[in-house]
Design a protein around this motif. Structure first.
Motif, short mmCIF file in Angstrom:
data_model
loop_
_atom_site.label_atom_id
_atom_site.label_comp_id
_atom_site.label_asym_id
_atom_site.label_seq_id
_atom_site.Cartn_x
_atom_site.Cartn_y
_atom_site.Cartn_z
N ARG A 139 -4.52 1.23 3.59
CA ARG A 139 -3.69 0.55 4.36
C ARG A 139 -3.87 1.04 5.83
O ARG A 139 -3.23 0.53 7.15
N TRP A 186 0.78 -1.21 0.09
CA TRP A 186 0.25 0.39 0.19
C TRP A 186 0.66 1.25 -0.01
O TRP A 186 0.60 2.38 -0.39
N VAL A 196 -6.52 3.76 -0.88
CA VAL A 196 -5.22 2.99 -0.85
C VAL A 196 -4.78 3.64 0.99
O VAL A 196 -4.77 2.45 1.28
#
Length: 256
Positions: free
Chosen positions: A241, A202, A237
């Motif tokens: 994460r 990530w 993202v």
């Protein structure tokens, strides 16, 4: 193009003309489409610029300007493949009247120029905004070679739909050695983001999505659909994460 006082642009997708970052109305007969031929005629002495589509000159798209003390050169901003015709022998449609001449004569260039034709010397004299150094001819050739090489690799990665760690490392090296603010580099950033997503890395994926956001913010000031889409991808993202904790790559590094 058209984002400041020194450039003017006709936009056949949004039916407008750009100058100083503002979009003015231009009543194009129809929106531009694939295979259309767009013409531009400029009279520096009179301070006028005209645009055409497939031989029809559109008065609503005319610009008036003060040409004294200024130099002008052609520029395009678009996606896909295109060809530029600078010689009269290659023109399919004529200028507004016989007082205009082609940009190049027959002896100036051997053939029409497409998007990736090597324009030796195109970058000569350019000044880096970071270090203020000025590019010479040798530096310009090196930059052009890097650009074409990056394009060839990007096409290969797109065609194969598979990127290896070796490919990713090569792409990273080429980006750091050449273009940080370039549409082609932004496309390669997207490929790298997809690669690192497949590896559940990530941090690396977010880094390249951030690079795309930076490019689009600089290239398209103000409201931009492309920039908004990249921001949403980056937010997804970062959220993933935060929820998943360390990525697979980070865990492997910790184990080693």
């Amino acid at each position: 193009i058209g984002d400041d006082e020194h450039s003017w642009a006709a936009d056949g997708s949004r039916n407008c003309c750009w100058h100083e970052g503002r979009c003015g109305d231009a009543a194009w007969p129809v929106s531009w489409a694939e295979s259309d031929i767009v013409g531009c005629a400029i009279d520096i002495d009179r301070g006028s610029m005209q645009f055409s589509r497939n031989g029809t000159w559109v008065p609503a798209a005319d610009f008036q300007f003060l040409g004294e003390g200024r130099s002008f050169y052609p520029a395009v901003s678009l996606s896909g493949e295109f060809t530029l015709f600078f010689e009269a022998a290659d023109f399919q449609f004529g200028p507004p009247d016989d007082s205009y001449s082609s940009l190049l004569d027959v002896s100036s260039v051997p053939s029409p120029l497409d998007r990736w034709a090597p324009l030796r010397g195109a970058y000569v004299g350019a000044t880096c905004l970071g270090c203020a150094s000025t590019m010479d001819f040798e530096d310009g050739q090196h930059l052009e070679d890097l650009e074409i090489s990056l394009l060839e690799h990007a096409r290969a990665w797109n065609d194969s739909q598979v990127m290896s760690y070796e490919d990713a490392t090569l792409a990273e090296d080429m980006l750091s050695a050449s273009f940080t603010q370039h549409a082609l580099a932004s496309d390669v950033q997207a490929l790298l983001a997809q690669f690192y997503e497949s590896r559940s890395d990530w941090n690396s994926q977010a880094r390249h999505l951030q690079g795309r956001c930076n490019f689009q913010a600089a290239a398209y000031p103000g409201l931009s659909g492309a920039h908004a889409t990249s921001l949403v991808e980056l937010a997804d993202v970062l959220s993933r994460r935060a929820q998943d904790g360390p990525s697979r790559e980070e865990k492997n590094c910790a184990c080693r």
